[in-house]
Scaffold this active site. Sequence first.
Site, PDB file in Angstrom:
ATOM      1  N   CYS A 129      -8.685  51.528 -13.301  1.00 34.88           N
ATOM      2  CA  CYS A 129      -9.964  51.141 -13.872  1.00 34.88           C
ATOM      3  C   CYS A 129     -11.072  51.954 -13.209  1.00 34.88           C
ATOM      4  CB  CYS A 129     -10.187  49.651 -13.649  1.00 34.88           C
ATOM      5  SG  CYS A 129     -11.869  49.087 -13.952  1.00 34.88           S
ATOM      6  N   GLU A 130     -11.900  52.605 -13.999  1.00 39.27           N
ATOM      7  CA  GLU A 130     -12.949  53.446 -13.429  1.00 39.27           C
ATOM      8  C   GLU A 130     -14.096  52.639 -12.822  1.00 39.27           C
ATOM      9  OE1 GLU A 130     -15.832  54.509 -17.203  1.00 39.27           O
ATOM     10  OE2 GLU A 130     -14.198  55.882 -16.757  1.00 39.27           O
ATOM     11  N   HIS A 131     -14.127  51.344 -13.096  1.00 36.96           N
ATOM     12  CA  HIS A 131     -15.211  50.511 -12.569  1.00 36.96           C
ATOM     13  C   HIS A 131     -14.948  50.023 -11.149  1.00 36.96           C
ATOM     14  CE1 HIS A 131     -15.857  49.564 -17.085  1.00 36.96           C
ATOM     15  NE2 HIS A 131     -16.566  50.612 -16.724  1.00 36.96           N
ATOM     16  N   HIS A 132     -13.660  49.723 -10.855  1.00 36.42           N
ATOM     17  CA  HIS A 132     -13.334  49.173  -9.537  1.00 36.42           C
ATOM     18  C   HIS A 132     -12.252  49.963  -8.811  1.00 36.42           C
ATOM     19  CE1 HIS A 132     -14.873  45.691 -11.920  1.00 36.42           C
ATOM     20  NE2 HIS A 132     -15.565  45.507 -10.828  1.00 36.42           N
ATOM     21  N   GLN A 170      -9.593  50.896 -20.894  1.00 44.21           N
ATOM     22  CA  GLN A 170      -8.497  50.803 -21.861  1.00 44.21           C
ATOM     23  C   GLN A 170      -8.925  51.213 -23.259  1.00 44.21           C
ATOM     24  OE1 GLN A 170      -6.121  47.228 -21.570  1.00 44.21           O
ATOM     25  NE2 GLN A 170      -5.515  47.340 -23.714  1.00 44.21           N
ATOM     26  N   HIS A 198      -5.132  43.745 -16.214  1.00 41.48           N
ATOM     27  CA  HIS A 198      -6.129  44.433 -15.391  1.00 41.48           C
ATOM     28  C   HIS A 198      -6.275  43.720 -14.054  1.00 41.48           C
ATOM     29  CE1 HIS A 198      -8.033  47.135 -18.518  1.00 41.48           C
ATOM     30  NE2 HIS A 198      -7.191  46.400 -19.231  1.00 41.48           N
ATOM     31  N   CYS A 200      -8.480  44.087 -11.921  1.00 41.39           N
ATOM     32  CA  CYS A 200      -9.865  43.708 -11.636  1.00 41.39           C
ATOM     33  C   CYS A 200     -10.164  42.294 -12.135  1.00 41.39           C
ATOM     34  CB  CYS A 200     -10.847  44.710 -12.247  1.00 41.39           C
ATOM     35  SG  CYS A 200     -10.705  44.898 -14.032  1.00 41.39           S
TER      36      CYS A 200
END
Length: 240
Positions: A129-132, A170, A198, A200
Amino acid sequence: MEYQKAAELNSMGKGKIVTEYLCRNGFSELTVDSKKVSVQHKNDTSRKETEEESPLPALEAAYTTILRGLGENTDRQGLLKTPLRAAKAMQFLTKGYHETIYDVLNDAIFDENHEELVIVKDIDMFSLCEHHLVPFFGKVHIGYLPSKKVVGLSKLARIVEIYSRRLQVQERLTKQIAMAISEALQPVGVAVVIEAAHMCMVMRGVQKMNSRTVTSAMLGVFREDPKAREEFLALTKGAQ
């Protein structure tokens, strides 16, 4: 990835033949909403062309900084090589940045008078995940309706690998896989469904252990013809 020819089925009651291929492993039923696909793929190029030197030392130093920021002693035995190991692991997990579909297709597109649906399902997928920067993972189903050209079945799994081994969301991953296949084969239609868990949402945040995210990308006939779309979704439901 091993594949097995599973069945030849009548398609949409019109006497067509559907050749279905199964990957090992599977997951539960899918409920999928088709979403608008609009992604630029033609300018996808390999980062290896612009890289001048290995980023490994910089990554190693960055992980050392992170560990020290957490209050750890990077000189203790258990952590002496951790920054280097973590840097190499991150390079592997993002190796898709250095590949394009043309690197992996390797002349594996063949002229073939086959104009019926081909499905490869239950392709294992792991991404970050590019956010976390934590993992999400699951299964990918791919279907395409050829237009006189077919691709080696393992190449579909390799395309999944290219785009999943990057920092991702995704929704974008689903579109990129579909667009890459469409660009390479110019088929009548492409359908891609991903179901993933996920971390996250599991390890942090709301901590919902059983949540799954399902995304779809439908191009060509699968977007325009409800019967074609329903056929694909029916054949990939309850994949094992």
